[in-house]
Design a protein around this motif. Structure first.
Motif, mmCIF file in Angstrom:
data_model
loop_
_atom_site.group_PDB
_atom_site.id
_atom_site.type_symbol
_atom_site.label_atom_id
_atom_site.label_comp_id
_atom_site.label_asym_id
_atom_site.label_seq_id
_atom_site.Cartn_x
_atom_site.Cartn_y
_atom_site.Cartn_z
ATOM 1 N N ALA A 161 0.125 -1.652 -0.213
ATOM 2 C CA ALA A 161 -0.217 -0.581 -0.279
ATOM 3 C C ALA A 161 0.987 1.166 -0.243
ATOM 4 O O ALA A 161 0.488 2.027 -1.324
ATOM 5 C CB ALA A 161 -0.925 0.322 0.613
ATOM 6 N N PHE A 162 1.429 1.445 0.693
ATOM 7 C CA PHE A 162 2.653 2.347 1.510
ATOM 8 C C PHE A 162 4.068 2.273 1.875
ATOM 9 O O PHE A 162 4.126 1.247 3.032
ATOM 10 C CB PHE A 162 1.657 4.010 1.518
ATOM 11 N N THR A 163 5.101 3.491 1.781
ATOM 12 C CA THR A 163 6.387 2.548 2.606
ATOM 13 C C THR A 163 6.970 3.980 3.226
ATOM 14 O O THR A 163 6.807 4.960 2.469
ATOM 15 C CB THR A 163 7.280 1.591 1.196
ATOM 16 N N GLY A 164 7.243 4.072 3.876
ATOM 17 C CA GLY A 164 7.975 4.344 4.438
ATOM 18 C C GLY A 164 7.652 6.419 4.979
ATOM 19 O O GLY A 164 8.397 7.247 4.540
ATOM 20 N N VAL A 165 6.682 6.324 4.779
ATOM 21 C CA VAL A 165 5.577 7.553 4.843
ATOM 22 C C VAL A 165 5.995 8.738 6.407
ATOM 23 O O VAL A 165 5.823 7.827 7.500
ATOM 24 C CB VAL A 165 4.079 7.483 5.090
ATOM 25 N N SER A 166 6.301 9.968 6.307
ATOM 26 C CA SER A 166 6.459 10.292 7.846
ATOM 27 C C SER A 166 5.963 12.087 7.805
ATOM 28 O O SER A 166 6.516 12.354 6.041
ATOM 29 C CB SER A 166 8.181 10.348 7.985
ATOM 30 N N PHE A 167 4.874 12.192 8.225
ATOM 31 C CA PHE A 167 4.944 13.880 8.554
ATOM 32 C C PHE A 167 4.190 13.876 9.699
ATOM 33 O O PHE A 167 3.915 12.870 11.090
ATOM 34 C CB PHE A 167 3.171 14.080 7.671
ATOM 35 N N GLU A 168 3.805 15.401 9.481
ATOM 36 C CA GLU A 168 3.212 15.631 11.014
ATOM 37 C C GLU A 168 1.996 16.640 10.722
ATOM 38 O O GLU A 168 2.514 17.291 8.993
ATOM 39 C CB GLU A 168 4.246 16.837 11.495
ATOM 40 N N VAL A 169 1.463 16.153 11.791
ATOM 41 C CA VAL A 169 -0.453 17.445 11.896
ATOM 42 C C VAL A 169 0.138 18.183 13.151
ATOM 43 O O VAL A 169 -0.421 17.257 14.359
ATOM 44 C CB VAL A 169 -1.055 16.750 11.571
ATOM 45 N N ARG A 170 -0.255 19.340 12.779
ATOM 46 C CA ARG A 170 0.037 20.063 13.825
ATOM 47 C C ARG A 170 -1.717 20.902 14.273
ATOM 48 O O ARG A 170 -2.271 20.756 13.852
ATOM 49 C CB ARG A 170 0.836 22.024 13.871
ATOM 50 N N ALA A 171 -1.414 21.671 15.427
ATOM 51 C CA ALA A 171 -3.106 21.739 16.009
ATOM 52 C C ALA A 171 -3.570 23.257 15.351
ATOM 53 O O ALA A 171 -2.377 24.235 14.537
ATOM 54 C CB ALA A 171 -3.226 22.061 17.642
ATOM 55 N N GLY A 172 -4.810 23.230 14.380
ATOM 56 C CA GLY A 172 -5.012 24.076 13.345
ATOM 57 C C GLY A 172 -4.519 23.601 13.046
ATOM 58 O O GLY A 172 -4.833 25.077 11.393
ATOM 59 N N GLU A 173 -4.207 22.935 12.032
ATOM 60 C CA GLU A 173 -3.361 22.322 10.135
ATOM 61 C C GLU A 173 -4.043 21.927 9.693
ATOM 62 O O GLU A 173 -4.380 20.800 10.531
ATOM 63 C CB GLU A 173 -1.934 22.556 10.996
ATOM 64 N N ILE A 174 -4.242 22.126 8.508
ATOM 65 C CA ILE A 174 -5.165 21.298 8.025
ATOM 66 C C ILE A 174 -3.858 20.004 6.812
ATOM 67 O O ILE A 174 -3.180 21.083 6.549
ATOM 68 C CB ILE A 174 -6.051 21.887 6.921
ATOM 69 N N VAL A 175 -3.328 19.697 6.747
ATOM 70 C CA VAL A 175 -2.525 19.043 5.736
ATOM 71 C C VAL A 175 -3.539 18.158 4.445
ATOM 72 O O VAL A 175 -3.750 17.205 5.548
ATOM 73 C CB VAL A 175 -1.516 18.085 6.956
ATOM 74 N N GLY A 176 -2.888 17.901 3.622
ATOM 75 C CA GLY A 176 -3.508 17.425 2.724
ATOM 76 C C GLY A 176 -2.867 16.358 2.339
ATOM 77 O O GLY A 176 -1.085 16.357 1.295
ATOM 78 N N LEU A 177 -3.411 15.553 1.227
ATOM 79 C CA LEU A 177 -2.832 13.917 0.867
ATOM 80 C C LEU A 177 -3.034 14.184 -0.743
ATOM 81 O O LEU A 177 -4.313 13.578 -0.810
ATOM 82 C CB LEU A 177 -2.969 12.663 1.199
ATOM 83 N N ALA A 178 -2.652 14.114 -1.531
ATOM 84 C CA ALA A 178 -2.847 14.209 -2.954
ATOM 85 C C ALA A 178 -2.160 12.752 -3.743
ATOM 86 O O ALA A 178 -1.102 12.906 -2.767
ATOM 87 C CB ALA A 178 -2.523 15.440 -3.499
ATOM 88 N N GLY A 179 -3.259 12.459 -4.641
ATOM 89 C CA GLY A 179 -2.389 11.301 -5.598
ATOM 90 C C GLY A 179 -3.709 10.974 -5.885
ATOM 91 O O GLY A 179 -4.886 10.599 -5.628
ATOM 92 N N LEU A 180 -2.931 9.827 -6.808
ATOM 93 C CA LEU A 180 -4.202 8.729 -7.458
ATOM 94 C C LEU A 180 -5.187 7.966 -6.494
ATOM 95 O O LEU A 180 -4.642 7.343 -5.756
ATOM 96 C CB LEU A 180 -3.943 8.308 -8.643
ATOM 97 N N VAL A 181 -6.509 7.134 -7.057
ATOM 98 C CA VAL A 181 -6.569 6.338 -6.124
ATOM 99 C C VAL A 181 -5.355 5.252 -6.686
ATOM 100 O O VAL A 181 -5.222 4.767 -7.596
ATOM 101 C CB VAL A 181 -7.778 5.651 -7.245
ATOM 102 N N GLY A 182 -5.084 4.560 -5.633
ATOM 103 C CA GLY A 182 -4.913 3.354 -5.048
ATOM 104 C C GLY A 182 -2.857 3.822 -5.362
ATOM 105 O O GLY A 182 -1.779 3.525 -4.769
ATOM 106 N N SER A 183 -3.196 5.238 -4.736
ATOM 107 C CA SER A 183 -1.557 5.648 -4.896
ATOM 108 C C SER A 183 -1.121 5.788 -3.318
ATOM 109 O O SER A 183 -0.061 5.583 -2.215
ATOM 110 C CB SER A 183 -1.456 6.854 -4.748
ATOM 111 N N GLY A 184 -2.233 4.956 -2.079
ATOM 112 C CA GLY A 184 -1.931 4.436 -0.831
ATOM 113 C C GLY A 184 -2.322 6.195 -0.084
ATOM 114 O O GLY A 184 -2.182 5.750 1.265
ATOM 115 N N ARG A 185 -3.275 7.117 -0.101
ATOM 116 C CA ARG A 185 -3.830 7.927 0.525
ATOM 117 C C ARG A 185 -4.714 7.879 1.615
ATOM 118 O O ARG A 185 -4.660 8.071 2.629
ATOM 119 C CB ARG A 185 -4.790 8.988 -0.534
#
Length: 496
Positions: A268-292
């Motif tokens: 499905a996906f490999t080595g995904v790292s990120f942060e989400v902070r209070a009051g922040e909107i983080v979006g994941l963009a990609g095709l269907v099947g990209s692992g979103r």
């Protein structure tokens, strides 16, 4: 080919259709537009034989018809592909495609013959990789959509209704869908196409009929030449398709709410790292099947994965119950299969994730529960505004609002939103956008997945671009535009 005149359909307390007209010519793609609750679904159910009209006539190829059941409609040559797919998860792909008109010999189904015919239909749709013997319950939403299309084609229908057929499809799959539609119309098949994506209407449609509040407000508009602003205005009384909240006045993000480190789910996906902070909107963009969507499921604890997920400084075990208790909420893409209790009321569905908060001495305080549900119904504009109505009777967009409302009850630190506006009309999008932005401004972290790149860029503060299970870009949303994101997800090139 098809003429529907003065169609009226009433339900207790609701006049869903109030004299609707529709004319469809052979070999055309006729687009049926309208907000959620405008009457589109009721109209196609009348055509499909699922509802009988109280008044009005249906003429097909010059002969008046009155389909009394879905079987009657299929025999007449009408096939319907519903937005909420009507597949049987426990049956194979081939069994679903030929359900009701099986290939049999002396009472026994000829599986080899059925599988062969199913393989031919799937090949015609450009998806030979979907195996006829595969159980449908194990397929992705996009693959299920293809199976539903194959079922319609297997009936050799002369008129096919497609209700949001591209909602679960990737960009290249939408192109393949349009290829199939053009092949069908070249053979004289008529297609009634329902979509909230107005750019699709422009590309594939020939003419447009617009419904509003159960009435026909425009008939036979040219799909390619009618301005978008005119169509949106007819549907909603507004003049824009996307109205995003102003980001310029938002406060700087606060402390880290969610930290994801080296998250991996094989296949499905490999080595995904990120942060989400209070009051922040983080979006994941990609095709269907990209692992979103799979990333959201893993963060929530609904998918096995290695790596570490930390919420408010505490490492989360892989259990959804723990995620909910610690302040996380998920609005999944497949609302009917994964989020709703269809036979229960709107109130019961909204308060489902927060029942302990309405308890007193071990008993539910129904008055408080109903009051909170009423507040959220009004806040999100859920229609009809009846909290005690069975949620299965609501349109798809209003069901989606109820799913979002569930996580507005009580204190949440993080919201995971998978396709939050899927099936939601252009008029209601702005309301949902405003709610999501307001929640972030109140300090909630939001992790958002959407197939619509303008939606990701318009709502998110930061964007992660995924391709084939790998994050190929992270950055501020303001640094990107739609063309650059599409270039990355289609070609795999990182933004410069």
């Amino acid at each position: 080919m098809l003429v529907m005149r003065g169609i009226v359909k009433q339900f207790p307390g609701v006049r869903a259709l109030d004299g609707v007209d529709l004319e469809v010519e052979a070999g055309e793609v006729h687009c049926l537009l309208g907000q959620n609750g405008a009457g589109k679904s009721t109209l196609i159910k009348v055509l499909a034989g699922a509802h009988r009209p109280d008044e009005g006539t249906i003429t097909f190829n010059g002969r008046e018809v009155r389909p009394g059941s879905p079987v009657d409609a299929l025999r007449l040559g009408f096939a319907t592909i519903y937005q909420e797919l009507d597949l049987v998860d426990g049956l194979s792909v081939a069994e679903n495609i030929y359900l009701g008109h099986e290939h049999s010999n002396t009472g026994f189904i000829r599986k080899r013959v059925t599988n062969g015919y199913a393989a031919d239909v799937l090949k015609r749709l450009g998806h030979p990789e979907i195996r006829p013997a595969t159980e449908v319950g194990g397929l992705s939403p996009a693959a299920k959509q293809i199976v539903s299309m194959a079922r319609a084609l297997s009936h050799d229908a002369r008129l096919i209704v497609m209700d949001e057929p591209s909602a679960a499809l990737a960009h290249d799959e939408v192109g393949n869908l349009f290829r199939i539609i053009r092949e069908l119309t070249a053979q004289g098949v008529a297609v009634v196409y329902i979509s909230h994506r107005l750019e699709e209407i422009r590309e594939i449609g020939d003419r447009v009929t617009v419904l509003k509040d159960g009435r026909t407000v425009a008939v036979g508009l040219p799909a390619k030449n009618t301005p978008t602003s005119e169509i949106v205005s007819l549907m909603t009384g507004r003049n824009v398709e996307y109205i995003f909240p102003d980001k310029s006045t938002k406060s700087p993000p606060g402390e880290v709410v969610l930290r994801v480190e080296h998250l991996t789910s094989p296949g499905a996906f490999t080595g995904v790292s990120f942060e989400v902070r209070a009051g922040e909107i983080v979006g994941l963009a990609g095709l269907v099947g990209s692992g979103r969507s799979e990333v959201l499921e893993a963060v929530y604890g609904a998918r096995a994965a290695s790596g570490r997920v930390t919420l408010m400084g505490s490492v989360l075990p892989r259990r959804t119950t723990t995620a909910v208790k610690r302040g996380m909420g998920l609005a999944p893409e497949e609302r009917k299969a994964q989020a709703l209790l269809l036979d229960q009321s709107v109130t019961a569905n909204i308060t489902l994730g927060s029942l302990p908060g309405f308890a007193r001495f071990g008993w539910l305080d129904r008055a408080r529960e109903r009051t909170e549900a009423r507040r959220l119904v009004d806040l999100l504009g859920i229609r009809p505004p009846d909290p005690e109505r069975a949620i299965k009777t609501l349109s798809g967009g209003n069901q989606q609002k109820a799913v979002l409302a569930r996580w507005l009850v009580g204190g949440r630190k993080l919201l995971l939103l998978d396709e939050p506006t899927r099936g939601v009309d252009v008029g209601a999008r702005a309301e949902l956008y405003a709610v999501i932005r307001r929640l972030a401004d109140e300090g909630i972290g939001v992790l958002l997945v959407s197939s619509e790149v303008p939606e990701v860029l318009g709502l998110a503060d930061r964007v992660l671009v995924l391709r084939e299970g790998t994050v190929i870009h992270q950055g501020d949303a303001d640094e990107l535009d739609e063309h650059r994101v599409l270039d990355m997800i289609m070609e795999g090139s990182a933004a410069r």
